[in-house]
Design a protein around this motif. Structure first.
Motif, PDB file in Angstrom:
ATOM      1  N   ASN A  13       0.836  -1.195   0.000  1.00  0.00           N
ATOM      2  CA  ASN A  13       0.000   0.000   0.000  1.00  0.00           C
ATOM      3  C   ASN A  13       0.885   1.264   0.000  1.00  0.00           C
ATOM      4  N   PRO A  14       1.791   1.393  -0.994  1.00  0.00           N
ATOM      5  CA  PRO A  14       2.753   2.496  -0.965  1.00  0.00           C
ATOM      6  C   PRO A  14       2.135   3.870  -1.189  1.00  0.00           C
ATOM      7  N   THR A  15       1.035   3.950  -1.900  1.00  0.00           N
ATOM      8  CA  THR A  15       0.428   5.260  -2.172  1.00  0.00           C
ATOM      9  C   THR A  15      -0.074   5.907  -0.892  1.00  0.00           C
ATOM     10  N   LEU A  16      -0.755   5.151  -0.045  1.00  0.00           N
ATOM     11  CA  LEU A  16      -1.239   5.684   1.231  1.00  0.00           C
ATOM     12  C   LEU A  16      -0.063   6.102   2.111  1.00  0.00           C
ATOM     13  N   PHE A  17       0.980   5.292   2.143  1.00  0.00           N
ATOM     14  CA  PHE A  17       2.173   5.616   2.920  1.00  0.00           C
ATOM     15  C   PHE A  17       2.780   6.933   2.434  1.00  0.00           C
ATOM     16  N   ASP A  18       2.993   7.046   1.135  1.00  0.00           N
ATOM     17  CA  ASP A  18       3.577   8.273   0.580  1.00  0.00           C
ATOM     18  C   ASP A  18       2.690   9.482   0.845  1.00  0.00           C
ATOM     19  N   ASP A  19       1.379   9.316   0.746  1.00  0.00           N
ATOM     20  CA  ASP A  19       0.460  10.421   1.037  1.00  0.00           C
ATOM     21  C   ASP A  19       0.598  10.889   2.486  1.00  0.00           C
ATOM     22  N   GLU A  20       0.714   9.942   3.418  1.00  0.00           N
ATOM     23  CA  GLU A  20       0.872  10.298   4.834  1.00  0.00           C
ATOM     24  C   GLU A  20       2.193  11.009   5.084  1.00  0.00           C
ATOM     25  N   VAL A  21       3.271  10.507   4.483  1.00  0.00           N
ATOM     26  CA  VAL A  21       4.581  11.142   4.658  1.00  0.00           C
ATOM     27  C   VAL A  21       4.575  12.538   4.040  1.00  0.00           C
ATOM     28  N   ASN A  22       4.021  12.673   2.845  1.00  0.00           N
ATOM     29  CA  ASN A  22       3.971  13.989   2.193  1.00  0.00           C
ATOM     30  C   ASN A  22       3.133  14.984   2.982  1.00  0.00           C
ATOM     31  N   ALA A  23       2.034  14.534   3.567  1.00  0.00           N
ATOM     32  CA  ALA A  23       1.206  15.419   4.399  1.00  0.00           C
ATOM     33  C   ALA A  23       1.993  15.885   5.625  1.00  0.00           C
ATOM     34  N   ALA A  24       2.757  14.981   6.238  1.00  0.00           N
ATOM     35  CA  ALA A  24       3.571  15.355   7.393  1.00  0.00           C
ATOM     36  C   ALA A  24       4.645  16.364   6.988  1.00  0.00           C
ATOM     37  N   LEU A  25       5.256  16.172   5.829  1.00  0.00           N
ATOM     38  CA  LEU A  25       6.267  17.117   5.351  1.00  0.00           C
ATOM     39  C   LEU A  25       5.661  18.501   5.122  1.00  0.00           C
ATOM     40  N   ARG A  26       4.460  18.552   4.571  1.00  0.00           N
ATOM     41  CA  ARG A  26       3.770  19.834   4.377  1.00  0.00           C
ATOM     42  C   ARG A  26       3.448  20.505   5.707  1.00  0.00           C
ATOM     43  N   ASP A  27       3.243  19.702   6.757  1.00  0.00           N
ATOM     44  CA  ASP A  27       2.931  20.236   8.092  1.00  0.00           C
ATOM     45  C   ASP A  27       4.179  20.635   8.876  1.00  0.00           C
ATOM     46  N   GLY A  28       5.339  20.579   8.242  1.00  0.00           N
ATOM     47  CA  GLY A  28       6.554  21.042   8.896  1.00  0.00           C
ATOM     48  C   GLY A  28       7.446  19.972   9.485  1.00  0.00           C
ATOM     49  N   TRP A  29       7.101  18.706   9.304  1.00  0.00           N
ATOM     50  CA  TRP A  29       7.930  17.619   9.806  1.00  0.00           C
ATOM     51  C   TRP A  29       9.128  17.432   8.876  1.00  0.00           C
ATOM     52  N   THR A  30      10.245  16.950   9.431  1.00  0.00           N
ATOM     53  CA  THR A  30      11.446  16.664   8.668  1.00  0.00           C
ATOM     54  C   THR A  30      11.661  15.159   8.645  1.00  0.00           C
ATOM     55  N   LEU A  31      11.844  14.614   7.455  1.00  0.00           N
ATOM     56  CA  LEU A  31      12.058  13.177   7.306  1.00  0.00           C
ATOM     57  C   LEU A  31      13.477  12.828   7.734  1.00  0.00           C
ATOM     58  N   LYS A  32      13.609  11.911   8.687  1.00  0.00           N
ATOM     59  CA  LYS A  32      14.909  11.479   9.188  1.00  0.00           C
ATOM     60  C   LYS A  32      15.299  10.097   8.675  1.00  0.00           C
ATOM     61  N   LYS A  33      14.308   9.247   8.442  1.00  0.00           N
ATOM     62  CA  LYS A  33      14.598   7.894   7.984  1.00  0.00           C
ATOM     63  C   LYS A  33      13.392   7.356   7.232  1.00  0.00           C
ATOM     64  N   ARG A  34      13.653   6.682   6.138  1.00  0.00           N
ATOM     65  CA  ARG A  34      12.604   6.001   5.385  1.00  0.00           C
ATOM     66  C   ARG A  34      13.206   4.690   4.910  1.00  0.00           C
ATOM     67  N   THR A  35      12.548   3.594   5.250  1.00  0.00           N
ATOM     68  CA  THR A  35      13.119   2.292   4.921  1.00  0.00           C
ATOM     69  C   THR A  35      12.030   1.246   4.779  1.00  0.00           C
ATOM     70  N   VAL A  36      12.430   0.067   4.387  1.00  0.00           N
ATOM     71  CA  VAL A  36      11.537  -1.093   4.312  1.00  0.00           C
ATOM     72  C   VAL A  36      11.923  -2.031   5.443  1.00  0.00           C
ATOM     73  N   LEU A  37      10.943  -2.425   6.251  1.00  0.00           N
ATOM     74  CA  LEU A  37      11.167  -3.367   7.343  1.00  0.00           C
ATOM     75  C   LEU A  37      10.690  -4.747   6.907  1.00  0.00           C
TER      76      LEU A  37
END
Length: 66
Positions: A13-37
């Protein structure tokens, strides 16, 4: 004060994941790590999904933190 945010979703479900991350980035969050577990081990009776995982952080004023 530093706040952290964790976002995870199944790899299928990568589209939902990317949408959530992009929304957080727009809200001022900074991405520190993105990986596959990947699951460490699986038994025949339990199936664990491979997950997309992101760690984000944001600095907020102490009076804004709750």
């Amino acid at each position: 004060m530093l706040q952290i945010k964790t976002i995870r979703n199944r790899l299928d479900n990568p589209t939902l994941f990317d949408d959530e991350v992009n929304a957080a980035l727009r809200d001022g969050w900074t991405l520190k790590k993105r990986t596959v577990l990947r699951p460490i081990g699986q038994s025949e009776s339990v199936y664990m999904h491979t997950m997309l995982y992101a760690e984000l952080e944001k600095e907020v004023a102490d009076d804004d933190a709750e």
